[in-house]
Motif scaffolding. Structure first.
Motif, short mmCIF file in Angstrom:
data_model
loop_
_atom_site.label_atom_id
_atom_site.label_comp_id
_atom_site.label_asym_id
_atom_site.label_seq_id
_atom_site.Cartn_x
_atom_site.Cartn_y
_atom_site.Cartn_z
N TYR A 308 -7.49 0.94 -10.63
CA TYR A 308 -6.15 0.36 -10.68
C TYR A 308 -5.35 0.83 -11.90
CZ TYR A 308 -8.09 -2.45 -6.99
OH TYR A 308 -8.67 -2.83 -5.81
N PRO A 311 -2.27 3.34 -10.76
CA PRO A 311 -1.13 2.61 -10.20
C PRO A 311 -0.45 1.69 -11.23
CG PRO A 311 -3.14 2.15 -8.92
CD PRO A 311 -3.48 3.20 -9.93
N VAL A 315 3.64 1.80 -12.88
CA VAL A 315 4.62 0.71 -12.96
C VAL A 315 5.07 0.56 -14.42
CG1 VAL A 315 4.97 -1.76 -12.68
CG2 VAL A 315 3.72 -0.48 -10.93
N MET A 363 14.38 5.75 -12.13
CA MET A 363 14.75 4.94 -10.97
C MET A 363 13.61 4.02 -10.55
SD MET A 363 17.37 7.52 -9.03
CE MET A 363 17.29 6.75 -7.48
N ILE A 364 12.38 4.52 -10.57
CA ILE A 364 11.23 3.64 -10.27
C ILE A 364 11.19 2.48 -11.27
CG2 ILE A 364 8.71 3.54 -10.58
CD1 ILE A 364 9.26 4.33 -7.84
N TYR A 367 13.81 -0.04 -10.61
CA TYR A 367 13.47 -0.84 -9.43
C TYR A 367 12.44 -1.92 -9.77
CZ TYR A 367 11.88 -2.00 -4.72
OH TYR A 367 11.53 -2.66 -3.57
N TYR A 377 5.72 -6.43 -9.30
CA TYR A 377 5.28 -5.13 -9.82
C TYR A 377 4.93 -5.20 -11.31
CZ TYR A 377 6.82 -2.75 -5.56
OH TYR A 377 6.96 -2.33 -4.27
N GLN A 380 2.50 -8.11 -12.51
CA GLN A 380 1.19 -7.84 -11.90
C GLN A 380 0.50 -6.67 -12.62
OE1 GLN A 380 -0.35 -9.55 -9.58
NE2 GLN A 380 -2.00 -8.19 -8.88
N VAL A 384 -3.07 -6.60 -14.66
CA VAL A 384 -4.14 -5.64 -14.37
C VAL A 384 -4.52 -4.90 -15.65
CG1 VAL A 384 -4.69 -3.51 -13.09
CG2 VAL A 384 -3.52 -5.40 -11.93
N VAL A 425 1.69 12.20 -5.79
CA VAL A 425 0.54 11.43 -6.23
C VAL A 425 -0.61 12.35 -6.64
CG1 VAL A 425 -1.17 9.73 -5.50
CG2 VAL A 425 1.24 9.36 -4.97
N MET B 1 6.14 -3.24 0.23
CA MET B 1 7.60 -3.16 0.07
C MET B 1 8.04 -1.70 0.09
SD MET B 1 8.37 -6.06 -2.82
CE MET B 1 6.68 -6.31 -3.37
N SER B 2 9.17 -1.45 0.68
CA SER B 2 9.67 -0.08 0.65
C SER B 2 11.19 -0.11 0.46
CB SER B 2 9.28 0.67 1.92
OG SER B 2 9.98 0.12 3.02
N VAL B 3 11.71 1.01 -0.01
CA VAL B 3 13.15 1.06 -0.27
C VAL B 3 13.85 1.84 0.84
CG1 VAL B 3 12.86 0.91 -2.77
CG2 VAL B 3 12.96 3.15 -1.70
N VAL B 8 18.24 2.72 -2.66
CA VAL B 8 18.28 3.88 -3.54
C VAL B 8 19.63 3.96 -4.23
CG1 VAL B 8 18.25 6.41 -3.65
CG2 VAL B 8 16.54 5.20 -2.28
N LEU B 31 10.43 7.76 -3.81
CA LEU B 31 10.21 6.42 -4.37
C LEU B 31 9.23 5.65 -3.48
CD1 LEU B 31 13.72 5.28 -5.72
CD2 LEU B 31 11.99 6.68 -6.79
N ALA B 33 6.84 6.93 -1.72
CA ALA B 33 5.49 7.48 -1.95
C ALA B 33 4.87 6.82 -3.19
CB ALA B 33 5.55 8.99 -2.14
N ILE B 34 5.67 6.69 -4.24
CA ILE B 34 5.14 6.10 -5.47
C ILE B 34 4.88 4.60 -5.26
CG2 ILE B 34 5.61 5.63 -7.91
CD1 ILE B 34 7.40 8.21 -7.84
N LEU B 35 5.83 3.92 -4.62
CA LEU B 35 5.65 2.48 -4.39
C LEU B 35 4.45 2.23 -3.47
CD1 LEU B 35 9.38 1.40 -4.07
CD2 LEU B 35 7.82 0.90 -5.97
N PHE B 37 1.79 4.02 -3.41
CA PHE B 37 0.62 4.24 -4.25
C PHE B 37 0.34 3.01 -5.14
CE2 PHE B 37 -0.95 6.09 -8.38
CZ PHE B 37 -2.24 6.34 -7.97
N VAL B 38 1.37 2.40 -5.68
CA VAL B 38 1.15 1.28 -6.60
C VAL B 38 0.92 -0.05 -5.87
CG1 VAL B 38 2.50 2.41 -8.42
CG2 VAL B 38 3.58 0.66 -7.02
N GLU B 39 1.17 -0.03 -4.57
CA GLU B 39 0.99 -1.24 -3.74
C GLU B 39 -0.40 -1.87 -3.92
OE1 GLU B 39 3.41 -3.32 -0.87
OE2 GLU B 39 3.79 -1.72 -2.27
N GLN B 40 -1.43 -1.01 -4.12
CA GLN B 40 -2.81 -1.50 -4.21
C GLN B 40 -3.03 -2.47 -5.37
OE1 GLN B 40 -5.50 1.78 -5.59
NE2 GLN B 40 -3.67 3.05 -5.38
N LEU B 41 -2.10 -2.52 -6.31
CA LEU B 41 -2.24 -3.48 -7.41
C LEU B 41 -2.29 -4.91 -6.88
CD1 LEU B 41 0.24 -2.06 -10.07
CD2 LEU B 41 -2.25 -2.05 -10.17
N GLY B 42 -1.68 -5.12 -5.72
CA GLY B 42 -1.65 -6.45 -5.12
C GLY B 42 -3.04 -6.96 -4.73
#
Lengths: 493, 95
Positions: A308, A311, A315, A363-364, A367, A377, A380, A384, A425, B1-3, B8, B31, B33-35, B37-42
């Motif tokens: 983790y 990821p 963020v 931009m990320i 967001y 995000y 969290q 982590v 990635v 979640m996706s944008v 954008v 964005l 693709a990156i989001l 990838f980070v989704e797994q933090l959940g």
């Protein structure tokens, strides 16, 4: 006369002190090497020849008077991220076009205080965002190492200019910075030694900020001992950085030959990632054997939240970047693109001044910090991060002195690698073994340990306890000595 | 979640980065693709875990509330794209 550029930093310094040659001769030798090679390698974005010669002459005077300081007359390169007074400082970005700071960063001030000579500013990924040095406004740096095909390879990033310049004998050592692996990954790709010290060891004052809770400066050098000598000069408490550690700086070089007898080296099972090339796995095993042969004990450990870290990094680091880079608005420094009103000016300036990777990360970050997404995000990811740090604390509390891992999942890859271009990635995965260390604020060193099937260098990483860089130098030296590699790339440039 | 494309545009506006319509679609893909990838933090159980605020166990230092620096306005504006009498010059903000 021997080629002065081929000497280690230590040998150069000692030769200068013994007056076997002068600082001006050493500086001129490096300036000539830069002149001959930089057109092909693109490692330097600015060369400060006059300043270098002035500093070298001053060093020769001090040596003559018997007043030599710890780095007297040693010619160094400086990553373009460090503010250097009156000298090109742009983080390899167009948005800082023409910026020449009125002040000097604390780390470079420390180096000049100790007698070092500045050769110039080194190329890097724009704002230190990248793992291949391809996001620089000044174009990619070329790795001095080449595989069988002779194709141009990346030197890694973001400190790609620093790594290439050290490896190709265009400086005796270089400053670098590491937010997710930006010292250690280029070190591994170029057969050089790079250490990211503990967060707080080197002052961040005057270093252009990317992600402030992760950014740390450190050296890139050709040997473990050279990196220890440089880190000693770069480190130290600085009241101008509120996160600077108020601790004595040990004599790192004195720890280099200490050995690893009696140390316990941890091997984290989570770093055995799926699809890891067999040669990386073999290198890792070989490293453990070398440490065992010198009297260390090897122990399997678990760092359960490893997967983790990357990821969470993607963020936390863009979030901090979006905030840090808000200052580039076309008002106080650098590029300004005029618009119909002030908002138009901001938007046009930032659109033209930032490169694509920087814009993507800003931009990320914008967001994940925006209303409604902050908890999901950012908070969290910070939770982590607490767990990642605790994984390491548990291992160290259970008696582990240092942890051995691969430095990177592969050797250097091609410039404009097609797979990396289509899959962001995949590029980010370059930092999979290094990023955990930044998330936990720990020290980590990358040391050349072997070569791949094509003869390209491969590195191993050692991770240490907070403020225990000495153990990393000692263990790193054992690997360096055991590997006994020829780390001179065949000169084509 | 996706944008989506509108998100954008909104993010770009918040970040003060002008994006063209062609770029919107590209950013949307990148964005996401990156989001993704980070989704797994959940997945991580963070029950009772404090978010990290400082990587080193330290108290932020304080200093005396006194003027310790300054008096060189000309240095502050030395790198400005446009300045006059040691002021930064910007397009008119208030009518």
């Amino acid at each position: 006369m021997t080629d002065l550029t081929r000497l280690s930093l230590k040998a150069l310094r000692d030769g200068l002190a013994r007056k076997e040659f002068t600082a001006l001769e050493a500086t001129d030798a490096y300036l000539a090497a830069i002149d001959a090679g930089n057109g092909k390698l693109n490692a330097y974005v600015a060369v400060t020849a006059d300043k270098a010669r002035d500093m070298a002459k001053a060093s020769d005077e001090r040596i003559g008077k018997g007043e030599a300081r710890p780095l007297e007359g040693v010619p160094l390169g400086v990553k373009d991220l460090f503010a250097t007074e009156g000298v090109h400082t742009q983080a390899a970005s167009r948005i800082l076009e023409g910026f020449k700071p009125e002040y000097e960063s604390s780390v470079t001030s420390n180096l000049w205080r100790d007698g070092a000579v500045m050769l110039g500013k080194l190329n890097m990924d724009e704002f230190a965002m990248g793992s291949s040095n391809e996001s620089s406004f000044y174009g990619p740096v070329i790795n001095p190492w080449r595989g069988e095909s002779g194709e141009d390879l990346v030197p890694g990033g973001s400190s790609g200019g620093s790594a290439a310049a050290v490896s190709a004998w265009l400086c005796a050592g270089a400053t670098a910075t590491d937010t997710g692996g930006s010292i250690r990954q280029p070190a591994a790709f170029t057969g050089t030694v790079g250490i990211k010290p503990t967060y707080g060891r080197c002052s961040r004052w005057g270093i252009i900020a990317y992600a402030s809770s992760l950014d740390q400066a450190g050296p890139l050098a050709r040997t473990v001992e050279d990196s220890a000598i440089m880190l000693k000069s770069m480190s130290g408490f600085d009241p101008k950085d509120s996160t600077s550690a108020d601790l004595q700086v040990p004599d790192f070089a004195a720890a280099v030959e200490r050995g690893v007898k009696g140390l316990t080296i941890g091997v984290p099972r989570e770093y055995r990632i799926e699809g890891m090339p067999a040669e990386i796995e073999r290198l890792w095993q070989q490293g453990l054997e070398w440490l065992k042969a010198e009297g260390a004990t090897v122990r399997d450990i678990s760092l359960p939240h490893t997967n983790y870290a990357l990821p969470a990094y993607y963020v936390v680091s863009p979030a901090e970047a979006s905030s840090n880079l808000a200052r580039y608005d076309g008002v106080r420094y650098g590029l300004r693109v005029s618009g119909k009103d002030i908002t138009d000016m901001y938007e046009m300036t930032r659109a033209e001044g930032f490169g694509r990777e920087v814009k993507r990360r800003v931009m990320i970050g914008t967001y994940v910090l925006s209303a409604g997404y902050y908890d999901a995000y950012y908070v969290q990811a910070q939770k982590v991060r607490t767990l990642i740090k605790k994984d390491f604390e548990d291992a160290f509390n259970a008696g582990v002195d240092a942890i051995l891992t691969p430095a990177t999942p592969s050797a250097a890859f091609r410039i404009a690698d097609e797979e990396m271009k289509v899959d962001l990635v995949k590029m980010y995965l370059n930092d999979i073994f290094t990023v955990t260390v930044n998330m936990a604020g720990l020290p980590g060193i990358a040391v050349p340990a072997g070569k791949d099937g094509q003869g390209l260098p491969l590195g191993l990483q050692l991770i240490g306890k907070p403020f225990d860089e000495e153990t990393l130098f000692a263990a790193g030296r054992v690997i360096e000595k055991s590997a006994a590699l020829d780390l001179a790339p065949a000169q084509w440039w | 979640m996706s944008v989506d494309a509108d998100t954008v545009r909104r993010i770009a506006r918040l970040a003060r980065i002008r994006v063209t319509e062609d770029e919107v679609a590209a950013y949307e893909g990148e964005l996401n693709a990156i989001l993704g990838f980070v989704e797994q933090l959940g997945e991580v159980d963070v029950e009772g875990v404090e978010p990290m605020t400082s990587v080193a166990p330290m108290q932020l230092r304080r200093r005396e509330d006194a003027v310790t620096d300054g008096g060189y306005a000309e240095k502050i504006v030395a790198n400005a794209p446009l300045s006059e009498d040691n002021f930064f010059m910007v397009p008119k903000v208030v009518e």
